[in-house]
Design a protein around this motif. Structure first.
Motif, PDB file in Angstrom:
ATOM      1  N   UNK A  28       5.520  -3.991 -19.453  1.00  0.00           N
ATOM      2  CA  UNK A  28       4.387  -4.712 -19.184  1.00  0.00           C
ATOM      3  C   UNK A  28       3.555  -6.363 -19.096  1.00  0.00           C
ATOM      4  N   UNK A  29       4.849  -6.767 -18.041  1.00  0.00           N
ATOM      5  CA  UNK A  29       4.297  -7.782 -18.208  1.00  0.00           C
ATOM      6  C   UNK A  29       4.596  -7.497 -16.178  1.00  0.00           C
ATOM      7  N   UNK A  30       5.052  -6.975 -15.925  1.00  0.00           N
ATOM      8  CA  UNK A  30       5.791  -6.467 -14.519  1.00  0.00           C
ATOM      9  C   UNK A  30       4.980  -5.904 -13.769  1.00  0.00           C
ATOM     10  N   UNK A  31       3.682  -4.684 -15.152  1.00  0.00           N
ATOM     11  CA  UNK A  31       2.542  -4.055 -14.680  1.00  0.00           C
ATOM     12  C   UNK A  31       1.841  -5.025 -14.287  1.00  0.00           C
ATOM     13  N   UNK A  32       1.940  -5.912 -15.245  1.00  0.00           N
ATOM     14  CA  UNK A  32       0.154  -6.879 -15.160  1.00  0.00           C
ATOM     15  C   UNK A  32       0.108  -8.152 -13.606  1.00  0.00           C
ATOM     16  N   UNK A  33       1.678  -8.099 -13.238  1.00  0.00           N
ATOM     17  CA  UNK A  33       2.345  -9.052 -12.392  1.00  0.00           C
ATOM     18  C   UNK A  33       1.482  -7.811 -11.168  1.00  0.00           C
ATOM     19  N   UNK A  87       2.110   2.175 -11.283  1.00  0.00           N
ATOM     20  CA  UNK A  87       3.624   2.926 -11.507  1.00  0.00           C
ATOM     21  C   UNK A  87       4.379   2.106 -11.086  1.00  0.00           C
ATOM     22  N   UNK A  88       5.846   2.188 -11.283  1.00  0.00           N
ATOM     23  CA  UNK A  88       7.323   1.304 -11.699  1.00  0.00           C
ATOM     24  C   UNK A  88       7.526   2.653  -9.645  1.00  0.00           C
ATOM     25  N   UNK A  89       7.825   2.337  -9.069  1.00  0.00           N
ATOM     26  CA  UNK A  89       8.928   3.184  -7.287  1.00  0.00           C
ATOM     27  C   UNK A  89      10.465   2.142  -7.686  1.00  0.00           C
ATOM     28  N   UNK A  90      10.302   1.254  -7.854  1.00  0.00           N
ATOM     29  CA  UNK A  90      11.520   0.472  -7.761  1.00  0.00           C
ATOM     30  C   UNK A  90      12.005  -0.768  -8.979  1.00  0.00           C
ATOM     31  N   UNK A  91      12.651  -1.696  -8.289  1.00  0.00           N
ATOM     32  CA  UNK A  91      12.829  -1.982  -9.389  1.00  0.00           C
ATOM     33  C   UNK A  91      11.571  -3.827  -9.789  1.00  0.00           C
ATOM     34  N   UNK A  92      11.636  -4.472  -8.445  1.00  0.00           N
ATOM     35  CA  UNK A  92       9.737  -4.872  -7.726  1.00  0.00           C
ATOM     36  C   UNK A  92       9.009  -4.105  -7.441  1.00  0.00           C
ATOM     37  N   UNK A  93       8.612  -2.755  -6.719  1.00  0.00           N
ATOM     38  CA  UNK A  93       7.623  -2.253  -6.224  1.00  0.00           C
ATOM     39  C   UNK A  93       6.871  -1.736  -6.911  1.00  0.00           C
ATOM     40  N   UNK A  94       5.401  -0.917  -7.337  1.00  0.00           N
ATOM     41  CA  UNK A  94       5.022  -0.436  -8.239  1.00  0.00           C
ATOM     42  C   UNK A  94       3.728  -0.441  -6.835  1.00  0.00           C
ATOM     43  N   UNK A  95       3.165   0.878  -7.841  1.00  0.00           N
ATOM     44  CA  UNK A  95       2.362   1.694  -6.686  1.00  0.00           C
ATOM     45  C   UNK A  95       0.934   1.750  -7.648  1.00  0.00           C
ATOM     46  N   UNK A 118     -20.457   5.693  -1.993  1.00  0.00           N
ATOM     47  CA  UNK A 118     -18.604   6.206  -1.622  1.00  0.00           C
ATOM     48  C   UNK A 118     -17.995   5.340  -2.394  1.00  0.00           C
ATOM     49  N   UNK A 119     -16.632   7.035  -2.445  1.00  0.00           N
ATOM     50  CA  UNK A 119     -15.710   6.264  -3.152  1.00  0.00           C
ATOM     51  C   UNK A 119     -14.511   5.728  -2.683  1.00  0.00           C
ATOM     52  N   UNK A 120     -14.028   5.213  -2.123  1.00  0.00           N
ATOM     53  CA  UNK A 120     -12.224   5.757  -1.742  1.00  0.00           C
ATOM     54  C   UNK A 120     -11.510   5.270  -2.101  1.00  0.00           C
ATOM     55  N   UNK A 121     -10.050   5.728  -2.673  1.00  0.00           N
ATOM     56  CA  UNK A 121      -9.112   5.234  -2.788  1.00  0.00           C
ATOM     57  C   UNK A 121      -8.299   4.345  -1.942  1.00  0.00           C
ATOM     58  N   UNK A 122      -7.591   3.688  -2.631  1.00  0.00           N
ATOM     59  CA  UNK A 122      -6.600   2.892  -1.674  1.00  0.00           C
ATOM     60  C   UNK A 122      -5.026   3.522  -2.020  1.00  0.00           C
ATOM     61  N   UNK A 123      -3.988   3.586  -1.786  1.00  0.00           N
ATOM     62  CA  UNK A 123      -3.154   3.098  -1.852  1.00  0.00           C
ATOM     63  C   UNK A 123      -1.738   1.741  -1.846  1.00  0.00           C
ATOM     64  N   UNK A 124      -1.901   1.437  -2.632  1.00  0.00           N
ATOM     65  CA  UNK A 124      -1.173  -0.239  -2.487  1.00  0.00           C
ATOM     66  C   UNK A 124      -0.084  -0.097  -3.178  1.00  0.00           C
ATOM     67  N   UNK A 125       1.477  -0.609  -1.760  1.00  0.00           N
ATOM     68  CA  UNK A 125       2.476  -0.656  -2.559  1.00  0.00           C
ATOM     69  C   UNK A 125       2.627  -2.317  -2.690  1.00  0.00           C
TER      70      UNK A 125
END
Length: 152
Positions: A28-33, A87-95, A118-125
């Motif tokens: 939960x803390x990592x997702x908050x970060x 969403x967790x991708x790897x140890x320190x990477x989230x989408x 208008x709305x446009x989603x951006x995928x952030x790593x």
């Protein structure tokens, strides 16, 4: 104080220190970060968002490309964000999917004055190790635009 009491105190301090080192490292803390870093990116990098948003609007509304400067100004003034759960991708990477939304009112000759949303989603790593967005891309296939009733 005896040596055994000192040893017990040192062991207790060591246990407390080890317990404390795990604090702030829950999922939960990592997702908050990750969410904090995504929010910071949207606040500090608006120019990276405006161009794809303007392109989305001008590609959907005939004649609106003549007003791209006005559209960019209105999007900048009215831009709001919604964020997905990281969403967790790897140890320190989230989408994180950060969806930008805005409205623009245009008075196009022969069409008249209309307001479009208008709305446009951006995928952030997001790299939580550095607390930054490492990569980003607009998801143009999921972008949407349509005529709406103006909001104040």
């Amino acid at each position: 104080m005896t040596i055994s009491r000192i040893a017990v105190i040192l062991v207790c301090l060591l246990v407390i220190a080890l317990m404390g080192s795990g604090c702030g490292d829950s999922e939960a803390d990592r997702k908050a970060q990750a969410l904090t870093a995504a929010r910071a990116w949207t606040a500090t990098e608006p120019e990276k968002v405006i161009t794809p948003m303007v392109s989305l609007v001008t590609s959907a509304i005939p004649g609106s490309s003549l007003f791209s400067g006005v559209i960019a100004e209105q999007i900048t003034d009215q831009l709001t964000w919604d964020f997905s759960d990281p969403s967790k991708v790897s140890d320190n990477m989230y989408t994180v999917v950060a969806t930008a939304s805005a409205q623009a009112t245009l008075d196009i000759p022969l069409v008249g004055k209309k307001t479009y949303g208008a709305s446009l989603p951006f995928n952030l790593q997001v790299d939580i190790g550095t607390g930054t967005v490492a990569q980003w891309s607009p998801n143009l296939a999921e972008g949407s635009i349509g005529e709406i009733q103006p909001t104040q």
